[in-house]
Design a protein around this motif. Structure first.
Motif, PDB file in Angstrom:
ATOM      1  N   LEU A 305     -14.795   6.883  52.127  1.00  0.00           N
ATOM      2  CA  LEU A 305     -15.737   8.002  52.211  1.00  0.00           C
ATOM      3  C   LEU A 305     -15.796   8.759  50.882  1.00  0.00           C
ATOM      4  O   LEU A 305     -16.874   9.172  50.429  1.00  0.00           O
ATOM      5  N   LYS A 306     -14.637   8.932  50.257  1.00  0.00           N
ATOM      6  CA  LYS A 306     -14.594   9.615  48.959  1.00  0.00           C
ATOM      7  C   LYS A 306     -15.385   8.835  47.917  1.00  0.00           C
ATOM      8  O   LYS A 306     -16.115   9.417  47.097  1.00  0.00           O
ATOM      9  N   ARG A 307     -15.271   7.510  47.948  1.00  0.00           N
ATOM     10  CA  ARG A 307     -16.021   6.664  47.016  1.00  0.00           C
ATOM     11  C   ARG A 307     -17.518   6.756  47.289  1.00  0.00           C
ATOM     12  O   ARG A 307     -18.340   6.770  46.351  1.00  0.00           O
ATOM     13  N   LEU A 308     -17.909   6.832  48.554  1.00  0.00           N
ATOM     14  CA  LEU A 308     -19.325   6.976  48.894  1.00  0.00           C
ATOM     15  C   LEU A 308     -19.884   8.279  48.344  1.00  0.00           C
ATOM     16  O   LEU A 308     -21.007   8.321  47.830  1.00  0.00           O
ATOM     17  N   ILE A 309     -19.105   9.349  48.447  1.00  0.00           N
ATOM     18  CA  ILE A 309     -19.538  10.646  47.904  1.00  0.00           C
ATOM     19  C   ILE A 309     -19.778  10.537  46.409  1.00  0.00           C
ATOM     20  O   ILE A 309     -20.785  11.030  45.878  1.00  0.00           O
ATOM     21  N   TYR A 310     -18.858   9.873  45.720  1.00  0.00           N
ATOM     22  CA  TYR A 310     -19.000   9.691  44.275  1.00  0.00           C
ATOM     23  C   TYR A 310     -20.279   8.917  43.953  1.00  0.00           C
ATOM     24  O   TYR A 310     -21.042   9.285  43.043  1.00  0.00           O
ATOM     25  N   CYS A 311     -20.530   7.838  44.686  1.00  0.00           N
ATOM     26  CA  CYS A 311     -21.712   7.010  44.433  1.00  0.00           C
ATOM     27  C   CYS A 311     -23.004   7.807  44.607  1.00  0.00           C
ATOM     28  O   CYS A 311     -23.939   7.688  43.803  1.00  0.00           O
ATOM     29  N   VAL A 312     -23.048   8.621  45.661  1.00  0.00           N
ATOM     30  CA  VAL A 312     -24.249   9.429  45.909  1.00  0.00           C
ATOM     31  C   VAL A 312     -24.390  10.505  44.844  1.00  0.00           C
ATOM     32  O   VAL A 312     -25.487  10.740  44.305  1.00  0.00           O
ATOM     33  N   GLU A 313     -23.289  11.143  44.521  1.00  0.00           N
ATOM     34  CA  GLU A 313     -23.331  12.251  43.558  1.00  0.00           C
ATOM     35  C   GLU A 313     -23.822  11.797  42.193  1.00  0.00           C
ATOM     36  O   GLU A 313     -24.543  12.517  41.500  1.00  0.00           O
ATOM     37  N   TYR A 314     -23.460  10.567  41.801  1.00  0.00           N
ATOM     38  CA  TYR A 314     -23.857  10.065  40.481  1.00  0.00           C
ATOM     39  C   TYR A 314     -24.923   8.972  40.574  1.00  0.00           C
ATOM     40  O   TYR A 314     -25.217   8.303  39.580  1.00  0.00           O
ATOM     41  N   SER A 315     -25.504   8.799  41.749  1.00  0.00           N
ATOM     42  CA  SER A 315     -26.589   7.829  41.966  1.00  0.00           C
ATOM     43  C   SER A 315     -26.237   6.456  41.387  1.00  0.00           C
ATOM     44  O   SER A 315     -27.050   5.807  40.724  1.00  0.00           O
ATOM     45  N   THR A 316     -25.025   6.009  41.659  1.00  0.00           N
ATOM     46  CA  THR A 316     -24.559   4.744  41.089  1.00  0.00           C
ATOM     47  C   THR A 316     -23.820   3.913  42.135  1.00  0.00           C
ATOM     48  O   THR A 316     -22.770   4.317  42.636  1.00  0.00           O
ATOM     49  N   GLN A 349     -14.023  16.781  54.539  1.00  0.00           N
ATOM     50  CA  GLN A 349     -13.089  17.875  54.798  1.00  0.00           C
ATOM     51  C   GLN A 349     -12.569  17.843  56.240  1.00  0.00           C
ATOM     52  O   GLN A 349     -11.443  18.244  56.515  1.00  0.00           O
ATOM     53  N   GLN A 350     -13.384  17.330  57.160  1.00  0.00           N
ATOM     54  CA  GLN A 350     -12.979  17.281  58.566  1.00  0.00           C
ATOM     55  C   GLN A 350     -12.030  16.125  58.871  1.00  0.00           C
ATOM     56  O   GLN A 350     -11.377  16.120  59.915  1.00  0.00           O
ATOM     57  N   GLY A 351     -11.939  15.139  57.973  1.00  0.00           N
ATOM     58  CA  GLY A 351     -11.131  13.965  58.259  1.00  0.00           C
ATOM     59  C   GLY A 351     -11.707  13.199  59.445  1.00  0.00           C
ATOM     60  O   GLY A 351     -12.913  13.215  59.692  1.00  0.00           O
ATOM     61  N   ILE A 352     -10.855  12.548  60.232  1.00  0.00           N
ATOM     62  CA  ILE A 352     -11.369  11.754  61.358  1.00  0.00           C
ATOM     63  C   ILE A 352     -11.897  12.638  62.480  1.00  0.00           C
ATOM     64  O   ILE A 352     -12.547  12.139  63.406  1.00  0.00           O
ATOM     65  N   ASP A 353     -11.648  13.952  62.393  1.00  0.00           N
ATOM     66  CA  ASP A 353     -12.226  14.852  63.398  1.00  0.00           C
ATOM     67  C   ASP A 353     -13.745  14.880  63.318  1.00  0.00           C
ATOM     68  O   ASP A 353     -14.409  15.344  64.249  1.00  0.00           O
ATOM     69  N   CYS A 354     -14.302  14.385  62.195  1.00  0.00           N
ATOM     70  CA  CYS A 354     -15.764  14.358  62.075  1.00  0.00           C
ATOM     71  C   CYS A 354     -16.389  13.467  63.147  1.00  0.00           C
ATOM     72  O   CYS A 354     -17.556  13.644  63.505  1.00  0.00           O
ATOM     73  N   PHE A 355     -15.612  12.540  63.718  1.00  0.00           N
ATOM     74  CA  PHE A 355     -16.170  11.609  64.699  1.00  0.00           C
ATOM     75  C   PHE A 355     -16.337  12.227  66.088  1.00  0.00           C
ATOM     76  O   PHE A 355     -16.858  11.564  66.991  1.00  0.00           O
TER      77      PHE A 355
END
Length: 654
Positions: A305-316, A349-355
């Protein structure tokens, strides 16, 4: 064990129940491999999430047919004129990475008259060269698929490179194949990596070549003449090489996207499953395979998930096989990028509680981890104290206390304790509330232990789950019971679906399918999984008190029993709409049985009788005596051997 590892293990076991265990995934994959073998005339590849072994909400079902009339080559000098197929050559001079045009060879002479008048219409001349139009090819494919079908045809919609049915339930794509690994993807073979994928897997993948699907790069001036390079076969091989933890992380990303992120209307369609697959490929290649283990699944998912955030943030997000193609280039504007990034960071930030906001995984917090996945010798010994040894055969007692607890020993022990064995010792005195809490706890633990052993038998899985669900219902663990019932119904749905497909493919291509199945150490798809009936004793302590059984051993149809258990749980939870839904499903079952009943179909008559009997009890409990009377009337009419007390209940209502 640390609390983090313990939570990860609990979460892993829960995901195995909701998404599928390793064996479930193996069955699904083998099923679709068999289905692919069932069409030797036109090679078929099942792709999408279902082909990868996942079966979750929104799983896409894609079938790729390899067109046997064409063959693609990378250059003119590679063309083999001896092969009786229409040759096509890559033309990547003015195309975006991952796309190509397909032209006839420069010195092509149709001496064999391969190009008939219909096929010639699919080509367009561009710069004095004949190139295959993806648009005309799809129209021709649609015509071929629908010409012999009643109007309107089954595949009426062109959706990207695919033909789709009007409901959008499945996509079918005709594609072209190059037998060799192409130059634009050659860097993938030799680039530095850790240990995944292995050299053997890379060799296997490159030997499969690549496919081409009929769709061009959006916005290109020659979009109608372009074809996208597809690595579906390679991607399927890579997914199959995943550990089960990797596959579950991939599934979690898909659930996060489809059931949480895309609930925001403005974020729908910005990301897709292919991006998530590409993301986890990159992470897998860069990481040590040893991190992908059950007691680390939460950390692995959070890293994804952290990697996905990075990809979206930098459009890469670079294409996995052809990194020159940035999948997120110009994907969204600054406002949408900010909105997507904010949403993903909040979920992180919610961790697995997001589910808790997802439909599939919202009940994780209510999961009762007592539900066993594997049984240890210690667990079974605790469930069968020495004071109970007189109830077991001497052989079983000796094996329990003196033999090594191997898989074979467990299976032998389970057989003698299975619900269909004559010497089953689960029929204790009917449960009576007692003031002695210790006695009640010991009885609870004792019966639960026996049911746990029954569940360790691979061939009794579904009836075992339903018995366990009934046990928890009697002990007022309604939420746990509902989870287990859902699991049993899901397994029934899977097995029925997959076995029907296997049966069809065995008829179509018996030799190839049978050879494949025989290679399996455990031919799981040939096992007799049955949800038809469950055997319950009259005085067993985990029978719902609302059901009064008359015989010592009663054969109850499992589907009606499962839906009736659902009703009982929802009734005590005061969930009115769910109660009515369960009763409606019972009525639908009755109607289905009624439509298929004959004089000789004793099992259908039995199922129909129990369905109407459960309908009567249910409506009587919610106060609808008119409908309850009808249910009991139907049951009494079909209950010629007086299995139930439907007639007595009807008399009381009258």
């Amino acid at each position: 064990m640390s609390s983090d590892k313990s939570l990860s293990l609990d979460f892993y076991k829960y995901l195995c129940q909701k998404i599928g265990s390793e064996e479930d995934v193996r069955v699904r994959r083998l099923t679709w491999i068999v289905c692919d073998l069932g069409f030797p005339e036109v090679p078929q590849i099942t792709s999408g999430s279902i082909g990868e072994g996942l079966d979750i909400k929104g799983s896409d079902f894609d079938i790729m047919f390899i067109d046997p009339l064409f063959k693609v080559y990378e250059s003119d000098r590679d063309v083999n004129v001896r092969i009786i197929k229409i040759p096509l050559v890559l033309d990547t001079g003015n195309t975006h990475p991952c796309f190509t045009q397909l032209r006839l060879p420069l010195h092509f002479h149709d001496d064999s008259n391969l190009l008939n008048s219909r096929m010639k219409q699919m080509f367009e001349q561009d710069c004095l060269v004949n190139k295959l139009s993806n648009e005309k090819y799809k129209l021709d494919s649609s015509y071929i698929m629908n010409r012999d079908s009643p109007q309107p045809g089954p595949l009426t919609t062109i959706h990207g490179p695919c033909l789709s049915d009007k409901y959008g339930e499945y996509d079918l794509a005709f594609c072209l194949k190059c037998d060799k690994w192409i130059s634009p993807a050659q860097s993938w073979v030799s680039r530095p990596r850790t240990t995944w994928p292995s050299p053997e897997l890379i060799t296997k993948i490159t030997s499969c070549g690549v496919l081409f699907v009929p769709i061009g790069c959006k916005g290109s001036s020659r979009e109608n003449l372009e074809w996208r390079v597809s690595f579906s076969v390679a991607e399927k091989c890579l997914i199959y090489s995943f550990s089960h933890t990797q596959l579950l992380c991939y599934a979690l990303l898909k659930i996060l996207l489809k059931e949480i992120v895309e609930e925001h209307e403005d974020l729908k369609g910005l990301l897709c499953s292919y991006f998530l697959k590409t993301l986890i490929f990159w992470i897998s290649e860069e990481s040590d395979p040893s991190i992908w283990k059950p007691d680390n699944i939460i950390q692995c998912f959070m890293a994804c998930l952290k990697r996905l955030i990075y990809c979206v943030e930098y459009s890469t997000l670079l294409h996995y096989f052809i990194p020159d193609n940035n999948l997120l280039y110009m994907r969204f504007n600054s406002d949408l990028k900010h909105s997507m990034t904010y949403t993903l960071k909040n979920l992180y930030q919610q961790g697995i509680d997001c589910f808790v906001n997802s439909e599939t995984l919202k009940d994780f917090t209510s999961l009762n981890c007592e539900i066993p996945v594997l049984l240890t010798q210690q667990t079974i010994k605790e469930s069968y104290p020495v004071s109970r040894k007189v109830t077991l055969k001497p052989f079983l007692y000796y094996m329990l206390h003196h033999c090594r607890w191997t898989n074979l020993a467990r299976r032998i022990f389970t057989f003698f304790l299975s619900p269909e064995h004559d010497d089953l010792e689960l029929q204790d005195s009917k449960f009576q509330p007692r003031s002695n809490n210790k006695h009640r706890y010991n009885e609870y633990k004792h019966i639960f232990g026996k049911l746990s052993i029954v569940l360790s038998s691979k061939t009794k899985t579904i009836p075992g789950w339903l018995m366990l669900a009934s046990f928890f219902y009697v002990h007022k663990r309604y939420y746990t019971s509902i989870i287990i019932i859902n699991h049993a119904l899901k397994k029934h749905q899977d097995e029925e679906f997959y076995q029907n497909n296997i049966a069809t493919c065995l008829i179509q291509n018996k030799d190839s399918v049978w050879t494949l199945l025989q290679k399996e150490k455990i031919p799981m798809l040939l096992k007799t999984h049955k949800l038809d009936f469950i055997f319950l004793g009259r005085n067993w302590s985990y029978i719902p008190p609302e059901v009064k059984l008359k015989k010592r051993i009663n054969m109850i149809p499992s589907l009606p029993f499962a839906h009736f258990l659902h009703f009982l749980c929802y009734y005590h939870l005061h969930a009115t709409s769910s109660c009515k839904e369960s009763l409606q499903k019972l009525y639908d079952l009755y109607s289905l049985y009624y439509d298929n009943v004959t004089e000789d179909s004793k099992n259908i008559v039995l199922s129909m009788m129990h369905s109407s009997f459960f309908i009567g009890i249910g409506f009587q409990m919610i106060g609808d005596t008119i409908t309850a009377r009808k249910g009991f009337q139907f049951a009494a009419n079909w209950d010629r051997t007086k299995i139930t007390d439907a007639a007595a209940r009807l008399s009381c209502l009258s």
